[in-house]
Design an enzyme around this catalytic site. Structure first.
Site, PDB file in Angstrom:
ATOM      1  N   LYS A  94     -30.546 -14.268  -9.766  1.00  0.00           N
ATOM      2  CA  LYS A  94     -32.018 -13.889  -9.851  1.00  0.00           C
ATOM      3  C   LYS A  94     -32.014 -12.661 -10.623  1.00  0.00           C
ATOM      4  O   LYS A  94     -32.988 -12.496 -11.552  1.00  0.00           O
ATOM      5  CB  LYS A  94     -32.739 -13.550  -8.617  1.00  0.00           C
ATOM      6  CG  LYS A  94     -32.816 -14.911  -7.586  1.00  0.00           C
ATOM      7  CD  LYS A  94     -33.264 -14.535  -6.104  1.00  0.00           C
ATOM      8  CE  LYS A  94     -33.066 -15.887  -5.480  1.00  0.00           C
ATOM      9  NZ  LYS A  94     -33.391 -15.546  -3.963  1.00  0.00           N
ATOM     10  N   GLN A 128     -33.391 -10.749   0.577  1.00  0.00           N
ATOM     11  CA  GLN A 128     -32.668 -11.946   0.514  1.00  0.00           C
ATOM     12  C   GLN A 128     -32.448 -12.431   1.958  1.00  0.00           C
ATOM     13  O   GLN A 128     -31.650 -11.538   2.557  1.00  0.00           O
ATOM     14  CB  GLN A 128     -31.357 -11.908  -0.426  1.00  0.00           C
ATOM     15  CG  GLN A 128     -30.562 -13.253  -0.378  1.00  0.00           C
ATOM     16  CD  GLN A 128     -31.327 -14.271  -1.048  1.00  0.00           C
ATOM     17  OE1 GLN A 128     -31.778 -14.034  -2.157  1.00  0.00           O
ATOM     18  NE2 GLN A 128     -31.279 -15.683  -0.655  1.00  0.00           N
ATOM     19  N   ASP A 155     -41.894 -13.350  -2.876  1.00  0.00           N
ATOM     20  CA  ASP A 155     -41.278 -14.531  -2.232  1.00  0.00           C
ATOM     21  C   ASP A 155     -42.279 -15.431  -1.703  1.00  0.00           C
ATOM     22  O   ASP A 155     -42.173 -16.575  -1.150  1.00  0.00           O
ATOM     23  CB  ASP A 155     -40.047 -13.965  -1.172  1.00  0.00           C
ATOM     24  CG  ASP A 155     -38.829 -14.225  -1.618  1.00  0.00           C
ATOM     25  OD1 ASP A 155     -38.586 -15.321  -2.540  1.00  0.00           O
ATOM     26  OD2 ASP A 155     -37.764 -13.806  -1.016  1.00  0.00           O
TER      27      ASP A 155
END
Ligand code: NAP
Length: 296
Positions: free
Chosen positions: A61, A105, A128
């Protein structure tokens, strides 16, 4: 618009949906968007502990951010970090003007309540799309920042002109990050959607009805050839580490019956990262007022 292909004999192998190439195109578009914005865009990544798979995802990412001109601010607290300390970090990132998007994460260590951490992220920085406010907007058909994997899948289905209106879609998996949001996005396109899970009776009977089948389970090769309707579009979300490398939830011989198939690797994975970048630009537009953020 692509219809489900009729069954032919001898079997025609599925067309593979090239997520890698499509994601490269999306990254190019995002790089243009970042230049046009004319202001710095930054993504904060938080990797708790040393899970090797998570470390790879976060590294990819950040590399993708660098490619498109998004600055990344990386934080790597130890697995022993307390929930309160992690909350404090999230609050700090919420207040940091250089940070456009925040990505924590998952999974987090067992002693940390994931829900509490996700809920602490400012919804306008929740790239997200996991915050209940953004997830709730999706259920109401007013999408804001939508989870990256389902967004990437939809972009792939659009690129391959998969007809969704009135199509029978079956999603295997009901997680908040993949199964539920992809089901809602398919529904928004007027597909008739079923969501299957570990308690579903006669899963093969259900999946065989699908014009579009999305497998998001995390069990290597669990969708087998006999579970797929000839000509169906099959999206493989699974990432399973086996001795031979990384495989999806869809068995290789499904390619003999499916019309379109997303490969693992090179299908949904790269599209997920590309969609995260798109979300980060969208968050920047919300924050600058170029787009109205409906959540205040
Ligand atoms: P998850 O939270 O573990 O959810 C898995 C789902 O599969 C659950 O809803 C579970 O049902 C269902 N399930 C388990 N066994 C089943 C069975 N035998 N039959 C039918 N359903 C079954 O996983 P997730 O986070 O959604 O991720 C799913 C997979 O996608 C994983 O392999 C993950 O690594 C991968 N993934 C890939 C990407 C990407 O970018 N490519 C992104 C995210 C996730 P219950 O709810 O009844 O337990």
């Amino acid at each position: 618009m692509r219809e489900a292909r009729p069954c032919t004999f001898p079997a025609v192998p599925a067309t593979l949906m090239d997520g890698k190439a499509l994601a490269a195109r999306v990254r190019g578009e995002v790089a243009d968007d970042v230049r046009e914005l004319g202001r710095p865009v930054g993504l904060a990544t938080v990797l708790v502990g040393e899970d090797p798979a998570s470390a790879i995802y976060v590294r990819r990412k950040r590399e993708a951010c660098a490619e498109v001109g998004i600055e990344s601010f990386h934080h790597e607290p130890p697995a022993s970090i307390s929930e309160d300390e992690l909350l404090a970090l999230v609050h700090e990132l919420n207040a940091d003007e250089r940070v456009t998007g925040i990505l924590v994460q998952l999974p987090l260590p067992d002693h940390v309540d994931e829900g509490r951490i996700i809920q602490a992220i400012a919804p306008v920085k929740d790239v997200d799309g996991f915050h209940p406010a953004n997830a709730g907007m999706l259920t109401q058909g007013r999408p804001t920042l939508v989870a990256a994997t389902p967004s990437g899948i939809m972009e792939m289905l659009r690129a391959y002109e998969v007809g969704l209106e009135g199509a029978r879609a079956v999603v295997v998996g009901r997680s908040n990050i993949v199964g539920k949001p992809i089901a809602l996005l398919l529904l928004a396109e007027s597909a008739t959607v079923s969501i299957a899970h570990s308690r579903t009776r006669d899963l093969p009977g259900l999946t065989r009805e699908a014009d579009v089948l999305v497998a998001a389970v995390g069990r290597a090769g669990m969708i087998t050839k006999d579970m797929v309707r000839p000509g169906a579009t099959v999206v493989d979300v699974g990432i399973n580490r086996v001795e031979s490398g990384v495989v999806g939830d869809v068995a290789p011989d499904v390619a003999e019956v499916a019309g379109l198939l997303s490969p693992v690797p090179g299908g949904v994975g790269p599209m997920t990262i590309a969609s995260l970048l798109r979300n980060t630009v969208k968050a920047a537009r919300y924050q600058s007022g170029a787009l109205a953020f409906p959540l205040g």
